[in-house]
Design a protein around this motif. Structure first.
Motif, mmCIF file in Angstrom:
data_model
loop_
_atom_site.group_PDB
_atom_site.id
_atom_site.type_symbol
_atom_site.label_atom_id
_atom_site.label_comp_id
_atom_site.label_asym_id
_atom_site.label_seq_id
_atom_site.Cartn_x
_atom_site.Cartn_y
_atom_site.Cartn_z
ATOM 1 N N GLU A 146 0.694 -1.091 0.036
ATOM 2 C CA GLU A 146 0.136 0.001 0.032
ATOM 3 C C GLU A 146 0.818 1.224 0.054
ATOM 4 O O GLU A 146 2.040 1.099 0.385
ATOM 5 N N THR A 147 0.351 2.400 -0.323
ATOM 6 C CA THR A 147 1.108 3.415 -0.713
ATOM 7 C C THR A 147 0.346 4.789 -0.465
ATOM 8 O O THR A 147 -0.804 4.862 -0.752
ATOM 9 N N ASP A 148 0.871 5.993 -0.056
ATOM 10 C CA ASP A 148 0.380 7.148 0.000
ATOM 11 C C ASP A 148 0.484 7.818 -1.536
ATOM 12 O O ASP A 148 -0.049 8.848 -1.901
ATOM 13 N N GLU A 168 5.896 8.467 -5.915
ATOM 14 C CA GLU A 168 5.914 9.258 -4.759
ATOM 15 C C GLU A 168 4.554 9.921 -4.550
ATOM 16 O O GLU A 168 4.211 10.285 -3.408
ATOM 17 N N ASP A 169 3.944 10.199 -5.814
ATOM 18 C CA ASP A 169 2.475 10.914 -5.690
ATOM 19 C C ASP A 169 1.736 10.505 -6.936
ATOM 20 O O ASP A 169 2.411 9.871 -7.821
ATOM 21 N N ALA A 170 0.553 10.903 -6.998
ATOM 22 C CA ALA A 170 -0.199 10.461 -8.170
ATOM 23 C C ALA A 170 0.506 10.822 -9.364
ATOM 24 O O ALA A 170 1.087 12.073 -9.594
ATOM 25 N N LEU A 264 9.095 11.131 -8.801
ATOM 26 C CA LEU A 264 10.175 10.184 -8.823
ATOM 27 C C LEU A 264 9.466 8.909 -8.418
ATOM 28 O O LEU A 264 8.400 8.757 -7.497
ATOM 29 N N VAL A 265 10.077 7.840 -8.638
ATOM 30 C CA VAL A 265 10.025 6.444 -8.055
ATOM 31 C C VAL A 265 10.462 6.201 -6.667
ATOM 32 O O VAL A 265 11.476 6.856 -6.302
ATOM 33 N N LYS A 266 9.583 5.634 -5.721
ATOM 34 C CA LYS A 266 9.840 5.363 -4.513
ATOM 35 C C LYS A 266 10.538 3.904 -4.412
ATOM 36 O O LYS A 266 11.364 4.009 -3.613
#
Length: 277
Positions: A146-148, A168-170, A264-266
């Motif tokens: 799961e992620t924010d 990192e984001d939508a 960016l990719v997390k």
């Protein structure tokens, strides 16, 4: 006792077992469907035990991501032959299992084995599949996350390689996210950034590079400096954001994301059939 073709067909539809196995089970059970079903299940158990030591290197990678990109799951299910992996029933069962992982937020194979579907555990369902198909079947890996931020999934044609990428984001353009997932599939990075590379890997790369240079007759001081240069090359080839973008080698992956105003990719997960790394 005479067993009708209609009864054999009915038992086959209920259990998925072969026609001859169904006929033999009904004969042994004197036409009792419940007992015949138990006989077939025991047969599947016995066959599963017999095939436990067999190699199962074929199979499928499947994945699922929520509509909002906040939840993702992936699964590797194995069999012995590609022929079975292409079977519609095997593929349907793989989809059923990934749905169970996704909906129940399962984080380990052991936990998945205990979940029940229609009164039977996943472990028992796998044994029934062995009895029906005649090959070793196993679920070797699962991922639930799961992620924010936002998840993108990519399954390479043939379902032997799958990727989940966490941003990192939508992201506004899923095509860009998919391109990054394809980059992970093609280039097999070891980490998103340099900080994510295991220290033991860094030490090993430095040691190998230094030894090569010393063997070429370089001095200790020169070998030390040149080894750092080789390490930078290692990062450029193996760290995702520093890799050359496969669709445009004039850009790094980070450049590509920046130019397209994409977060960016997390993190990422890369599942390749038969590869546990």
């Amino acid at each position: 006792m005479s067993i009708s073709a209609k009864d054999v067909k009915k038992l086959r539809e209920q259990t998925g077992a072969g026609m001859m196995d169904c006929k033999k089970a009904l004969q042994e059970a004197n036409g009792d469907f419940e007992e015949a079903t138990d006989i077939l299940r025991k047969k599947g158990q016995q066959l599963s035990e017999k095939r436990a030591d067999r190699e199962a290197n074929q199979g499928l990678i499947v994945s699922r991501v929520s509509d909002d990109g906040k939840k993702a799951a992936a699964l590797e299910i194995n069999c012995e032959t590609d022929f079975v992996a292409r079977n519609d029933d095997f593929q349907d069962r793989a989809q059923q299992f990934i749905d169970i992982v996704f909906e129940n937020e399962v984080e380990s194979v052991d936990a998945l084995m205990d979940i029940e579907i229609d009164g039977l555990s996943v472990s028992q369902h796998l044994k029934e599949m062995v009895g029906k198909i005649g090959e070793k079947i196993k679920i070797s890996r699962i991922v639930f996350a799961e992620t924010d931020g936002y998840y993108i999934s990519y399954i390479h044609p043939g379902n032997q390689l799958g990727v989940l990428v966490e941003f990192e984001d939508a992201i506004s353009d899923e095509k860009i996210g998919r391109n990054i997932a394809m980059q992970v599939a093609a280039m097999d990075p070891v980490a998103v950034t340099r900080d994510g590379v295991d220290s033991s890997v860094v030490e090993q790369e430095l040691e190998i590079a230094k030894d090569q240079l010393l063997n070429e007759g370089k001095s200790e001081e020169i070998a030390e400096k040149a080894a750092q240069g080789k390490l930078r090359k290692f990062y450029e080839q193996n760290v995702l954001l520093e890799q050359k973008f496969v669709k445009d080698n004039s850009l790094t992956v980070e450049n590509y994301l920046d130019e397209n105003d994409t977060p960016l990719v997390k993190s990422f997960h890369r599942l390749q059939l038969g590869n546990d790394s």
